[in-house]
Design a protein around this motif. Structure first.
Motif, PDB file in Angstrom:
ATOM      1  N   LEU A   1       0.840  -4.600  -4.874  1.00 11.17           N
ATOM      2  CA  LEU A   1       1.033  -5.979  -4.997  1.00 11.17           C
ATOM      3  C   LEU A   1       0.997  -6.695  -5.943  1.00 11.17           C
ATOM      4  CD1 LEU A   1      -0.821  -6.930  -1.659  1.00 11.17           C
ATOM      5  CD2 LEU A   1       1.881  -7.310  -2.219  1.00 11.17           C
ATOM      6  N   GLU A   2      -0.371  -5.707  -7.464  1.00  9.19           N
ATOM      7  CA  GLU A   2      -0.654  -6.463  -8.532  1.00  9.19           C
ATOM      8  C   GLU A   2       0.562  -5.707  -9.767  1.00  9.19           C
ATOM      9  OE1 GLU A   2      -3.416  -5.514 -11.743  1.00  9.19           O
ATOM     10  OE2 GLU A   2      -4.956  -5.310  -9.493  1.00  9.19           O
ATOM     11  N   PHE A   3       1.068  -4.923  -9.018  1.00  8.50           N
ATOM     12  CA  PHE A   3       2.600  -4.410  -9.903  1.00  8.50           C
ATOM     13  C   PHE A   3       3.666  -4.459  -9.528  1.00  8.50           C
ATOM     14  CE2 PHE A   3      -1.350  -2.855 -12.183  1.00  8.50           C
ATOM     15  CZ  PHE A   3      -1.082  -2.166 -12.698  1.00  8.50           C
ATOM     16  N   LYS A   4       4.118  -5.126  -7.882  1.00  7.56           N
ATOM     17  CA  LYS A   4       4.765  -5.403  -7.975  1.00  7.56           C
ATOM     18  C   LYS A   4       5.661  -4.508  -7.878  1.00  7.56           C
ATOM     19  CE  LYS A   4       4.966 -10.191  -9.549  1.00  7.56           C
ATOM     20  NZ  LYS A   4       3.743 -10.604 -10.070  1.00  7.56           N
ATOM     21  N   TYR A   5       5.768  -3.370  -6.714  1.00  6.28           N
ATOM     22  CA  TYR A   5       5.789  -1.983  -6.708  1.00  6.28           C
ATOM     23  C   TYR A   5       6.451  -1.864  -5.487  1.00  6.28           C
ATOM     24  CZ  TYR A   5       6.047   3.440  -6.955  1.00  6.28           C
ATOM     25  OH  TYR A   5       6.178   4.456  -6.431  1.00  6.28           O
ATOM     26  N   LEU A   6       7.364  -2.051  -5.787  1.00  4.12           N
ATOM     27  CA  LEU A   6       8.484  -1.955  -4.127  1.00  4.12           C
ATOM     28  C   LEU A   6       8.788  -1.054  -3.264  1.00  4.12           C
ATOM     29  CD1 LEU A   6      11.593  -3.562  -5.462  1.00  4.12           C
ATOM     30  CD2 LEU A   6       9.395  -5.022  -4.510  1.00  4.12           C
ATOM     31  N   GLU A   7       8.455  -0.427  -3.661  1.00  3.94           N
ATOM     32  CA  GLU A   7       8.745   1.374  -2.719  1.00  3.94           C
ATOM     33  C   GLU A   7       7.049   1.614  -2.354  1.00  3.94           C
ATOM     34  OE1 GLU A   7       8.481   5.847  -3.614  1.00  3.94           O
ATOM     35  OE2 GLU A   7       8.953   4.791  -5.139  1.00  3.94           O
ATOM     36  N   GLY A   8       6.425   1.530  -2.884  1.00  2.00           N
ATOM     37  CA  GLY A   8       4.701   0.195  -1.949  1.00  2.00           C
ATOM     38  C   GLY A   8       5.012  -0.189  -1.051  1.00  2.00           C
TER      39      GLY A   8
ATOM     40  N   TYR B   1      -5.249   7.562 -14.064  1.00  2.59           N
ATOM     41  CA  TYR B   1      -3.506   6.737 -14.319  1.00  2.59           C
ATOM     42  C   TYR B   1      -3.952   5.795 -14.349  1.00  2.59           C
ATOM     43  CZ  TYR B   1      -1.547  11.407 -13.256  1.00  2.59           C
ATOM     44  OH  TYR B   1      -1.305  13.039 -12.965  1.00  2.59           O
ATOM     45  N   TRP B   2      -4.415   4.916 -13.139  1.00  2.63           N
ATOM     46  CA  TRP B   2      -4.695   3.539 -13.038  1.00  2.63           C
ATOM     47  C   TRP B   2      -5.599   3.027 -15.092  1.00  2.63           C
ATOM     48  CZ3 TRP B   2      -3.451  -0.540 -11.045  1.00  2.63           C
ATOM     49  CH2 TRP B   2      -4.217  -1.735 -10.326  1.00  2.63           C
ATOM     50  N   ARG B   3      -6.058   3.822 -15.471  1.00  2.00           N
ATOM     51  CA  ARG B   3      -6.605   2.924 -16.774  1.00  2.00           C
ATOM     52  C   ARG B   3      -5.362   3.662 -17.460  1.00  2.00           C
ATOM     53  NH1 ARG B   3     -11.537   6.163 -14.985  1.00  2.00           N
ATOM     54  NH2 ARG B   3     -10.637   7.272 -16.359  1.00  2.00           N
ATOM     55  N   GLU B   4      -4.509   3.415 -17.118  1.00  2.00           N
ATOM     56  CA  GLU B   4      -3.610   4.027 -18.100  1.00  2.00           C
ATOM     57  C   GLU B   4      -2.491   3.291 -18.175  1.00  2.00           C
ATOM     58  OE1 GLU B   4      -2.559   8.369 -18.655  1.00  2.00           O
ATOM     59  OE2 GLU B   4      -4.399   9.117 -19.463  1.00  2.00           O
TER      60      GLU B   4
ATOM     61  N   LYS C   1       2.012   6.628 -10.749  1.00  2.82           N
ATOM     62  CA  LYS C   1       1.348   8.045 -10.259  1.00  2.82           C
ATOM     63  C   LYS C   1      -0.261   7.733  -9.997  1.00  2.82           C
ATOM     64  CE  LYS C   1       3.016  10.833 -14.004  1.00  2.82           C
ATOM     65  NZ  LYS C   1       3.112  11.250 -15.452  1.00  2.82           N
ATOM     66  N   ALA C   2       0.090   6.322  -9.948  1.00  2.00           N
ATOM     67  CA  ALA C   2      -2.057   6.193  -9.377  1.00  2.00           C
ATOM     68  C   ALA C   2      -1.657   5.955  -8.545  1.00  2.00           C
ATOM     69  CB  ALA C   2      -2.516   4.978  -9.979  1.00  2.00           C
ATOM     70  N   PHE C   3      -0.797   5.059  -7.415  1.00  2.32           N
ATOM     71  CA  PHE C   3      -0.094   4.786  -6.258  1.00  2.32           C
ATOM     72  C   PHE C   3      -0.317   5.988  -5.327  1.00  2.32           C
ATOM     73  CE2 PHE C   3       3.329   3.944  -3.053  1.00  2.32           C
ATOM     74  CZ  PHE C   3       3.005   3.454  -2.477  1.00  2.32           C
ATOM     75  N   LYS C   4       0.594   6.958  -6.238  1.00  5.42           N
ATOM     76  CA  LYS C   4       1.418   8.183  -5.647  1.00  5.42           C
ATOM     77  C   LYS C   4      -0.036   9.302  -5.263  1.00  5.42           C
ATOM     78  CE  LYS C   4       6.302   7.815  -6.266  1.00  5.42           C
ATOM     79  NZ  LYS C   4       7.412   8.295  -7.240  1.00  5.42           N
ATOM     80  N   THR C   5      -0.629   9.391  -6.634  1.00  9.31           N
ATOM     81  CA  THR C   5      -1.929   9.784  -6.142  1.00  9.31           C
ATOM     82  C   THR C   5      -2.786   9.003  -5.235  1.00  9.31           C
ATOM     83  OG1 THR C   5      -1.754  10.765  -8.751  1.00  9.31           O
ATOM     84  CG2 THR C   5      -3.517  10.719  -7.657  1.00  9.31           C
ATOM     85  N   TYR C   6      -3.178   8.223  -4.996  1.00  7.56           N
ATOM     86  CA  TYR C   6      -3.021   7.567  -3.777  1.00  7.56           C
ATOM     87  C   TYR C   6      -3.815   8.234  -2.215  1.00  7.56           C
ATOM     88  CZ  TYR C   6      -7.306   5.078  -6.929  1.00  7.56           C
ATOM     89  OH  TYR C   6      -8.613   5.113  -7.568  1.00  7.56           O
TER      90      TYR C   6
ATOM     91  N   HIS D   1      -5.751   0.879   1.647  1.00  5.13           N
ATOM     92  CA  HIS D   1      -5.504  -0.260   1.096  1.00  5.13           C
ATOM     93  C   HIS D   1      -5.681  -0.050  -0.677  1.00  5.13           C
ATOM     94  CE1 HIS D   1      -7.578  -3.577   0.075  1.00  5.13           C
ATOM     95  NE2 HIS D   1      -7.121  -4.277   1.080  1.00  5.13           N
ATOM     96  N   ARG D   2      -6.110   0.212  -0.983  1.00  3.66           N
ATOM     97  CA  ARG D   2      -5.671   0.656  -2.899  1.00  3.66           C
ATOM     98  C   ARG D   2      -4.226   1.437  -3.096  1.00  3.66           C
ATOM     99  NH1 ARG D   2      -7.259  -0.865  -7.273  1.00  3.66           N
ATOM    100  NH2 ARG D   2      -7.959   0.828  -8.505  1.00  3.66           N
ATOM    101  N   CYS D   3      -4.091   1.715  -2.676  1.00  4.04           N
ATOM    102  CA  CYS D   3      -2.400   1.568  -2.752  1.00  4.04           C
ATOM    103  C   CYS D   3      -1.763   0.072  -2.743  1.00  4.04           C
ATOM    104  CB  CYS D   3      -1.270   2.662  -1.402  1.00  4.04           C
ATOM    105  SG  CYS D   3      -2.362   4.175  -1.988  1.00  4.04           S
ATOM    106  N   LEU D   4      -2.004  -0.251  -1.073  1.00  5.79           N
ATOM    107  CA  LEU D   4      -1.625  -1.616  -1.063  1.00  5.79           C
ATOM    108  C   LEU D   4      -1.650  -2.648  -2.092  1.00  5.79           C
ATOM    109  CD1 LEU D   4      -0.267  -4.434   0.760  1.00  5.79           C
ATOM    110  CD2 LEU D   4      -2.436  -4.437   1.480  1.00  5.79           C
ATOM    111  N   GLU D   5      -3.199  -2.588  -2.728  1.00  5.80           N
ATOM    112  CA  GLU D   5      -3.214  -3.988  -3.556  1.00  5.80           C
ATOM    113  C   GLU D   5      -3.019  -3.187  -5.012  1.00  5.80           C
ATOM    114  OE1 GLU D   5      -8.238  -2.089  -4.046  1.00  5.80           O
ATOM    115  OE2 GLU D   5      -7.774  -4.475  -2.486  1.00  5.80           O
ATOM    116  N   ILE D   6      -2.970  -1.981  -5.525  1.00  6.91           N
ATOM    117  CA  ILE D   6      -1.842  -1.632  -6.308  1.00  6.91           C
ATOM    118  C   ILE D   6      -0.349  -2.257  -6.709  1.00  6.91           C
ATOM    119  CG2 ILE D   6      -0.454   0.029  -7.817  1.00  6.91           C
ATOM    120  CD1 ILE D   6      -3.221   1.555  -7.355  1.00  6.91           C
TER     121      ILE D   6
END
Length: 68
Positions: A61-68, A20-23, A28-33, A54-59
């Motif tokens: 922040l990088e994608f401005k994913y508000l739910e995350g 998911y991350w590569r795509e 989906k990457a966030f939820k899977t992590y 922490h990986r979820c936090l990075e995702i």
């Protein structure tokens, strides 16, 4: 409780999250992590669970994913 089924689920989830991350599917990457972190919490492996949180936090922040 490291049943073969749980370890298979963990392995599949890690592969899925990286795919998911590569795509570029950050949600989906966030939820899977998150699911991976929860598996490690269930196994009482809090250091590894923290890594995936922490990986979820990075995702988020990088994608401005508000739910995350």
């Amino acid at each position: 409780d490291q049943s073969p089924e749980m370890l298979t689920q963990l392995s599949n989830s890690l592969v899925d999250a990286e795919q998911y991350w590569r795509e570029g599917d950050s949600k989906k990457a966030f939820k899977t992590y998150v699911a991976v972190a929860q598996i490690y919490e269930h196994l009482d492996n809090y250091g590894t669970a923290a890594y995936f949180h922490h990986r979820c936090l990075e995702i988020s922040l990088e994608f401005k994913y508000l739910e995350g």
